[in-house]
Design a protein around this motif. Structure first.
Motif, PDB file in Angstrom:
ATOM      1  N   LEU A  26       0.859  44.026  -0.763  1.00  0.00           N
ATOM      2  CA  LEU A  26      -0.101  43.081  -1.314  1.00  0.00           C
ATOM      3  C   LEU A  26      -0.739  42.213  -0.247  1.00  0.00           C
ATOM      4  N   LYS A  27      -1.894  41.721  -0.587  1.00  0.00           N
ATOM      5  CA  LYS A  27      -2.624  40.785   0.263  1.00  0.00           C
ATOM      6  C   LYS A  27      -2.843  39.516  -0.541  1.00  0.00           C
ATOM      7  N   VAL A  28      -2.434  38.388   0.048  1.00  0.00           N
ATOM      8  CA  VAL A  28      -2.545  37.102  -0.627  1.00  0.00           C
ATOM      9  C   VAL A  28      -3.511  36.211   0.147  1.00  0.00           C
ATOM     10  N   CYS A  29      -4.374  35.515  -0.572  1.00  0.00           N
ATOM     11  CA  CYS A  29      -5.293  34.544   0.025  1.00  0.00           C
ATOM     12  C   CYS A  29      -4.958  33.161  -0.522  1.00  0.00           C
ATOM     13  N   ASP A  30      -4.845  32.203   0.382  1.00  0.00           N
ATOM     14  CA  ASP A  30      -4.530  30.828   0.012  1.00  0.00           C
ATOM     15  C   ASP A  30      -5.412  29.910   0.850  1.00  0.00           C
ATOM     16  N   SER A  31      -6.299  29.166   0.210  1.00  0.00           N
ATOM     17  CA  SER A  31      -7.244  28.312   0.934  1.00  0.00           C
ATOM     18  C   SER A  31      -6.603  27.021   1.451  1.00  0.00           C
ATOM     19  N   SER A  57      -3.247  46.508   1.997  1.00  0.00           N
ATOM     20  CA  SER A  57      -3.642  45.523   0.975  1.00  0.00           C
ATOM     21  C   SER A  57      -3.995  46.257  -0.319  1.00  0.00           C
ATOM     22  N   ASP A  58      -3.005  46.992  -0.862  1.00  0.00           N
ATOM     23  CA  ASP A  58      -3.224  47.774  -2.083  1.00  0.00           C
ATOM     24  C   ASP A  58      -3.471  46.893  -3.302  1.00  0.00           C
TER      25      ASP A  58
END
Length: 110
Positions: A26-31, A57-58
């Motif tokens: 997984l790919k996680v985005c956190d601002s 980043s499936d």
């Protein structure tokens, strides 16, 4: 009303269904918290999870979507329908198995 402040630790401390041995990339985005950004491999075995950095980043989502998935509020399919998650079909099916469980609830009388 949940905020994941440490993606690796949260995913490792959460319980998972017994009898599943798999990896979810997984790919996680956190601002807000940059240490939560990036690719992670969640390896599940024996009801436990282990996180390593890297991988593909499936399954891609922001930290808010991850909190909803983590707590069981929304299924991966529901998050995908609301554009909170992008995923390959295989990763979506794996996430559905890994994060299976009852929806959270709270008695509503005060």
């Amino acid at each position: 009303m949940a905020r994941i402040i440490n993606v690796s630790l949260a995913l490792e401390k959460r319980g998972y269904p017994q009898g599943i041995e798999t990896e979810l990339h997984l790919k996680v985005c956190d601002s807000l918290l940059t240490e939560n950004n990036g690719n992670f491999i969640l390896s599940v075995s024996g009801g436990r999870g282990e996180i390593t950095r890297g991988g593909r980043s499936d399954l891609q989502l922001d930290v808010g979507g991850l909190a909803s998935l983590y707590t069981g509020l929304f299924t991966p399919h529901q998050l995908q329908l609301t554009d909170r998650l992008q995923s390959t079909d295989d990763a979506l099916n794996l996430a559905t198995l890994i994060f299976a469980g009852p929806q959270p609830w709270l008695p509503d009388f005060f």
